[in-house]
Design a protein around this motif. Structure first.
Motif, PDB file in Angstrom:
ATOM      1  N   MET A  71       0.844  -1.182   0.000  1.00  0.00           N
ATOM      2  CA  MET A  71       0.000   0.000   0.000  1.00  0.00           C
ATOM      3  C   MET A  71       0.885   1.240   0.000  1.00  0.00           C
ATOM      4  O   MET A  71       1.743   1.381   0.874  1.00  0.00           O
ATOM      5  CB  MET A  71      -0.910  -0.008   1.233  1.00  0.00           C
ATOM      6  N   TYR A  72       0.703   2.081  -1.005  1.00  0.00           N
ATOM      7  CA  TYR A  72       1.462   3.311  -1.133  1.00  0.00           C
ATOM      8  C   TYR A  72       0.512   4.511  -1.078  1.00  0.00           C
ATOM      9  O   TYR A  72      -0.643   4.400  -1.482  1.00  0.00           O
ATOM     10  CB  TYR A  72       2.215   3.359  -2.465  1.00  0.00           C
ATOM     11  N   PHE A  73       1.016   5.623  -0.611  1.00  0.00           N
ATOM     12  CA  PHE A  73       0.224   6.844  -0.670  1.00  0.00           C
ATOM     13  C   PHE A  73       1.160   8.038  -0.842  1.00  0.00           C
ATOM     14  O   PHE A  73       2.313   8.011  -0.428  1.00  0.00           O
ATOM     15  CB  PHE A  73      -0.632   7.012   0.590  1.00  0.00           C
ATOM     16  N   LYS A  74       0.661   9.052  -1.511  1.00  0.00           N
ATOM     17  CA  LYS A  74       1.393  10.306  -1.650  1.00  0.00           C
ATOM     18  C   LYS A  74       0.393  11.425  -1.885  1.00  0.00           C
ATOM     19  O   LYS A  74      -0.703  11.200  -2.396  1.00  0.00           O
ATOM     20  CB  LYS A  74       2.400  10.246  -2.795  1.00  0.00           C
ATOM     21  N   GLY A  75       0.778  12.614  -1.484  1.00  0.00           N
ATOM     22  CA  GLY A  75      -0.132  13.731  -1.620  1.00  0.00           C
ATOM     23  C   GLY A  75       0.587  15.055  -1.495  1.00  0.00           C
ATOM     24  O   GLY A  75       1.765  15.127  -1.127  1.00  0.00           O
ATOM     25  N   GLU A  76      -0.149  16.097  -1.812  1.00  0.00           N
ATOM     26  CA  GLU A  76       0.363  17.458  -1.729  1.00  0.00           C
ATOM     27  C   GLU A  76      -0.170  18.133  -0.470  1.00  0.00           C
ATOM     28  O   GLU A  76      -1.338  17.964  -0.099  1.00  0.00           O
ATOM     29  CB  GLU A  76      -0.071  18.256  -2.960  1.00  0.00           C
ATOM     30  N   LEU A  77       0.691  18.908   0.194  1.00  0.00           N
ATOM     31  CA  LEU A  77       0.316  19.673   1.368  1.00  0.00           C
ATOM     32  C   LEU A  77       0.481  21.160   1.062  1.00  0.00           C
ATOM     33  O   LEU A  77       1.138  21.526   0.081  1.00  0.00           O
ATOM     34  CB  LEU A  77       1.184  19.269   2.560  1.00  0.00           C
ATOM     35  N   PRO A  78      -0.084  22.020   1.873  1.00  0.00           N
ATOM     36  CA  PRO A  78       0.070  23.469   1.640  1.00  0.00           C
ATOM     37  C   PRO A  78       1.533  23.904   1.653  1.00  0.00           C
ATOM     38  O   PRO A  78       2.407  23.247   2.213  1.00  0.00           O
ATOM     39  CB  PRO A  78      -0.711  24.098   2.805  1.00  0.00           C
ATOM     40  N   ARG A  79       1.810  25.032   1.007  1.00  0.00           N
ATOM     41  CA  ARG A  79       3.123  25.669   0.971  1.00  0.00           C
ATOM     42  C   ARG A  79       4.212  24.802   0.364  1.00  0.00           C
ATOM     43  O   ARG A  79       5.378  24.855   0.769  1.00  0.00           O
ATOM     44  CB  ARG A  79       3.527  26.121   2.371  1.00  0.00           C
TER      45      ARG A  79
END
Length: 217
Positions: free
Chosen positions: A5-13
């Motif tokens: 199981m992999y996950f990735k995402g964008e966060l603020p700034r």
């Protein structure tokens, strides 16, 4: 079965987050007595200047100081770019997560440690300063079964690389202190040093290389 199981995402700034979780499910008790275990668990949060890591982390300092997988935490502060940084990582060198959160009669002695690396890189050269430490837990109950010798080692190392046209020179110089503590017996401390150097070039499409290494004791 080992689902990944992999996950990735964008966060603020401009921050990014990612991770991996890989459990193992089996009904073969010779492979895993409990039927469920964690193979890989890692997470990373980073920006252009900061990288925070936790879980399974490959701690790369230098050839002599440390280049090993650990389970713990790490931080890297980048300057200018990812080739100029200060990196620190600390944790346990247990090969399995089971050894951390479960009592396993077959596990080896607990070994902890980590290190710090600072690197300066420019177009024609790269310099690195490293410190690494490895520490066995002398009070680990597993020693009553295995009678293992416990080790405590400190390593300081300086590595370098120069790029001179078609020729590349690189090397490393290290000093180390190792204390051995037998299960039954007195501690013994040894001092040592190591050097390596290498030259590489390409002539008519063929890569040529010569190297030298000396390790004492």
């Amino acid at each position: 079965v080992e689902p990944a199981m992999y996950f990735k995402g964008e966060l603020p700034r401009g921050w990014k987050v990612g991770g991996e979780f890989r459990p193992r499910l089996t009904n073969d008790r010779l492979t895993d007595m409990r039927g469920l275990s964690v193979e890989t668990l890692s997470m990373e949060v980073k920006s252009s200047s900061h990288v925070f890591s936790a879980g399974d982390y490959f701690a790369v300092l230098s050839q002599y100081s440390m280049s090993q997988l650990l389970k713990g935490i790490a931080y890297q502060r980048n300057f200018r770019d990812e080739e100029n940084y200060i990196r620190a990582a600390f944790g346990t060198f247990d090969g399995m997560w089971d050894y951390i959160y479960k009592e396993d009669p077959n596990e080896p002695i607990d070994r902890n440690g980590g290190g710090i690396r600072g690197q300066l890189s420019r177009e024609k050269y790269r310099l690195g300063l490293n410190w690494g430490v490895v520490h066995d837990d002398r009070t680990d109950p597993v020693r009553r079964r295995t009678s293992e010798t416990a080790f405590y080692q400190n390593v300081g190392a300086f590595d370098w690389e120069w790029r001179l046209g078609l020729v590349t020179l690189d090397g490393e110089h290290a000093v180390m202190s190792t204390t051995r503590a037998p299960y039954l017996g007195e501690r013994r401390k040894n001092e040592g040093h190591a050097q390596r150097a290498r030259v590489q070039t390409t002539v008519l499409g063929a890569r040529l290389m010569a190297s030298f290494e000396n390790v004492a004791p």
